[in-house]
Design a protein around this motif. Sequence first.
Motif, PDB file in Angstrom:
ATOM      1  N   PHE A  69      -5.958  23.991  35.277  1.00  0.00           N
ATOM      2  CA  PHE A  69      -4.824  24.848  34.971  1.00  0.00           C
ATOM      3  C   PHE A  69      -3.898  24.256  33.908  1.00  0.00           C
ATOM      4  O   PHE A  69      -3.394  24.969  33.048  1.00  0.00           O
ATOM      5  CB  PHE A  69      -4.017  25.128  36.240  1.00  0.00           C
ATOM      6  CG  PHE A  69      -4.713  26.057  37.190  1.00  0.00           C
ATOM      7  CD1 PHE A  69      -5.042  27.343  36.809  1.00  0.00           C
ATOM      8  CD2 PHE A  69      -5.042  25.641  38.471  1.00  0.00           C
ATOM      9  CE1 PHE A  69      -5.695  28.207  37.673  1.00  0.00           C
ATOM     10  CE2 PHE A  69      -5.689  26.491  39.348  1.00  0.00           C
ATOM     11  CZ  PHE A  69      -6.016  27.777  38.953  1.00  0.00           C
ATOM     12  N   LYS A  70      -3.687  22.960  33.941  1.00  0.00           N
ATOM     13  CA  LYS A  70      -2.647  22.388  33.084  1.00  0.00           C
ATOM     14  C   LYS A  70      -3.053  22.246  31.625  1.00  0.00           C
ATOM     15  O   LYS A  70      -2.186  22.134  30.756  1.00  0.00           O
ATOM     16  CB  LYS A  70      -2.183  21.037  33.625  1.00  0.00           C
ATOM     17  CG  LYS A  70      -3.267  19.966  33.690  1.00  0.00           C
ATOM     18  CD  LYS A  70      -2.719  18.692  34.316  1.00  0.00           C
ATOM     19  CE  LYS A  70      -3.803  17.612  34.393  1.00  0.00           C
ATOM     20  NZ  LYS A  70      -3.295  16.374  35.020  1.00  0.00           N
ATOM     21  N   ASN A  74      -5.698  30.009  31.505  1.00  0.00           N
ATOM     22  CA  ASN A  74      -6.041  30.852  32.644  1.00  0.00           C
ATOM     23  C   ASN A  74      -7.109  31.893  32.333  1.00  0.00           C
ATOM     24  O   ASN A  74      -7.259  32.873  33.060  1.00  0.00           O
ATOM     25  CB  ASN A  74      -4.777  31.557  33.151  1.00  0.00           C
ATOM     26  CG  ASN A  74      -3.719  30.570  33.594  1.00  0.00           C
ATOM     27  OD1 ASN A  74      -4.031  29.518  34.145  1.00  0.00           O
ATOM     28  ND2 ASN A  74      -2.451  30.891  33.346  1.00  0.00           N
ATOM     29  N   GLN A  75      -7.860  31.695  31.258  1.00  0.00           N
ATOM     30  CA  GLN A  75      -8.948  32.603  30.915  1.00  0.00           C
ATOM     31  C   GLN A  75     -10.226  32.261  31.669  1.00  0.00           C
ATOM     32  O   GLN A  75     -11.195  33.020  31.617  1.00  0.00           O
ATOM     33  CB  GLN A  75      -9.231  32.558  29.412  1.00  0.00           C
ATOM     34  CG  GLN A  75      -8.140  33.180  28.558  1.00  0.00           C
ATOM     35  CD  GLN A  75      -8.131  34.684  28.670  1.00  0.00           C
ATOM     36  OE1 GLN A  75      -7.451  35.255  29.528  1.00  0.00           O
ATOM     37  NE2 GLN A  75      -8.893  35.347  27.834  1.00  0.00           N
ATOM     38  N   ASN A 238     -11.793  36.208  36.867  1.00  0.00           N
ATOM     39  CA  ASN A 238     -10.526  36.745  37.376  1.00  0.00           C
ATOM     40  C   ASN A 238     -10.357  36.482  38.863  1.00  0.00           C
ATOM     41  O   ASN A 238      -9.752  37.266  39.584  1.00  0.00           O
ATOM     42  CB  ASN A 238     -10.473  38.263  37.122  1.00  0.00           C
ATOM     43  CG  ASN A 238     -11.582  39.006  37.867  1.00  0.00           C
ATOM     44  OD1 ASN A 238     -12.550  38.408  38.318  1.00  0.00           O
ATOM     45  ND2 ASN A 238     -11.438  40.314  37.989  1.00  0.00           N
ATOM     46  N   HIS A 240      -8.787  34.062  40.654  1.00  0.00           N
ATOM     47  CA  HIS A 240      -7.691  33.245  41.194  1.00  0.00           C
ATOM     48  C   HIS A 240      -6.379  33.876  40.758  1.00  0.00           C
ATOM     49  O   HIS A 240      -6.332  34.690  39.820  1.00  0.00           O
ATOM     50  CB  HIS A 240      -7.789  31.794  40.729  1.00  0.00           C
ATOM     51  CG  HIS A 240      -7.810  31.627  39.243  1.00  0.00           C
ATOM     52  ND1 HIS A 240      -6.677  31.401  38.494  1.00  0.00           N
ATOM     53  CD2 HIS A 240      -8.834  31.669  38.352  1.00  0.00           C
ATOM     54  CE1 HIS A 240      -6.993  31.297  37.214  1.00  0.00           C
ATOM     55  NE2 HIS A 240      -8.304  31.464  37.105  1.00  0.00           N
ATOM     56  N   ALA A 241      -5.303  33.498  41.419  1.00  0.00           N
ATOM     57  CA  ALA A 241      -4.022  34.188  41.253  1.00  0.00           C
ATOM     58  C   ALA A 241      -3.462  34.072  39.844  1.00  0.00           C
ATOM     59  O   ALA A 241      -2.756  34.969  39.376  1.00  0.00           O
ATOM     60  CB  ALA A 241      -3.019  33.640  42.271  1.00  0.00           C
ATOM     61  N   LYS A 242      -3.759  32.984  39.135  1.00  0.00           N
ATOM     62  CA  LYS A 242      -3.180  32.771  37.809  1.00  0.00           C
ATOM     63  C   LYS A 242      -4.037  33.334  36.675  1.00  0.00           C
ATOM     64  O   LYS A 242      -3.679  33.202  35.508  1.00  0.00           O
ATOM     65  CB  LYS A 242      -2.955  31.275  37.582  1.00  0.00           C
ATOM     66  CG  LYS A 242      -1.933  30.650  38.519  1.00  0.00           C
ATOM     67  CD  LYS A 242      -1.710  29.180  38.188  1.00  0.00           C
ATOM     68  CE  LYS A 242      -0.660  28.575  39.101  1.00  0.00           C
ATOM     69  NZ  LYS A 242      -0.407  27.140  38.779  1.00  0.00           N
ATOM     70  N   SER A 243      -5.162  33.957  36.997  1.00  0.00           N
ATOM     71  CA  SER A 243      -6.071  34.429  35.954  1.00  0.00           C
ATOM     72  C   SER A 243      -5.433  35.503  35.085  1.00  0.00           C
ATOM     73  O   SER A 243      -4.735  36.391  35.570  1.00  0.00           O
ATOM     74  CB  SER A 243      -7.356  34.987  36.578  1.00  0.00           C
ATOM     75  OG  SER A 243      -8.173  35.566  35.582  1.00  0.00           O
ATOM     76  N   THR A 244      -5.707  35.405  33.783  1.00  0.00           N
ATOM     77  CA  THR A 244      -5.282  36.445  32.837  1.00  0.00           C
ATOM     78  C   THR A 244      -6.489  37.126  32.201  1.00  0.00           C
ATOM     79  O   THR A 244      -6.353  37.827  31.205  1.00  0.00           O
ATOM     80  CB  THR A 244      -4.410  35.820  31.732  1.00  0.00           C
ATOM     81  OG1 THR A 244      -5.131  34.746  31.111  1.00  0.00           O
ATOM     82  CG2 THR A 244      -3.111  35.289  32.299  1.00  0.00           C
TER      83      THR A 244
END
Length: 322
Positions: A69-70, A74-75, A238, A240-244
């Motif tokens: 993530f860091k 988030n793709q 897509n 996980h919660a942070k996915s864009t």
Amino acid sequence: AIIGSGIAGSALASILARQGQSVVMFEAGSHPRFAIGESMILETSEVMRTLAELYSVPELAYFSSENFFKLIGNQHGVKRHFSYLHHSEGETQDTGRTLQAVIPKQPHGHELHLYRQDVDAFLASTAVRYGATLLQNTRVTDTEFDDQGVTVATDTASYRARYLVDSAGFRSPLAEKFSLRDFDLKTHSRALFTHMIDVCCVHESGESQKDYAVPFKLSEGTLHHVFEGGWLWVIPFNNHAKSTNPLCSVGLMLDPRLYPEQNDMSAEDEFRMFIKRFPSIARQLEHAKAIRPWTRTGRIQYSSKQVVGDRWSLLGHAAGFI
């Protein structure tokens, strides 16, 4: 000189340029571009960490699970497991014929589903940052070797190098030039694949997670629908919660000796017609829509009679693929 700027070619170019070598990469297409090979395994993360440390190229470790993530955005998707659902033609899937192989909690508890157009573009840019030259939309048309090196001819100019690495994949110019391909392999399958939207989780289209008695939702990892003579992958980005990224990679692998290619219809029509044989698969993909043209291949397994020669070598899928 390196032919191809996928993960293998760009990682090598980054390492060589970081160590002070003069490097040129020839890319027949351009970034960003569609590619598959999206589901990572633990060994991949470990290799990338090791290369990053050994050759002082920290960007190679960006695609290890702890940096998910860091550093890489988030793709990409999370991979918490490999899951397998066995199907019999004409029947709803028996939840008792399910296997979920979970990624261990240590050290990081998950791997990644790589959105390859972003990964490949990033690594190619990393190579350029360290000093490599990237020539996009530049197809290699011929190579000539001598005692001092190699002349690489493209559709626009010729270049001189001391050594040539071919990482161009199945259509490797060196494999073609030296007649290196070997198809005497036991695995035998062809493929139909694309990226789709509106692919639901199995638990939303049929039985619940409790019915399957598995620790994670089937959409939280790489799902394999398995049947006689083939299998189908579902690799969501897509999940996980942070996915864009709304996309999901879907591909069908078939033994052409059992299921010959249907050349009288489109790849999508062949795909849709085939999955009707398996009600649970068809139900999961009922509302799914392709967002790019389908790819339909012949047999995808191959090896090479030789992978290293005088002033040349084959890397990655230029050498082989199972």
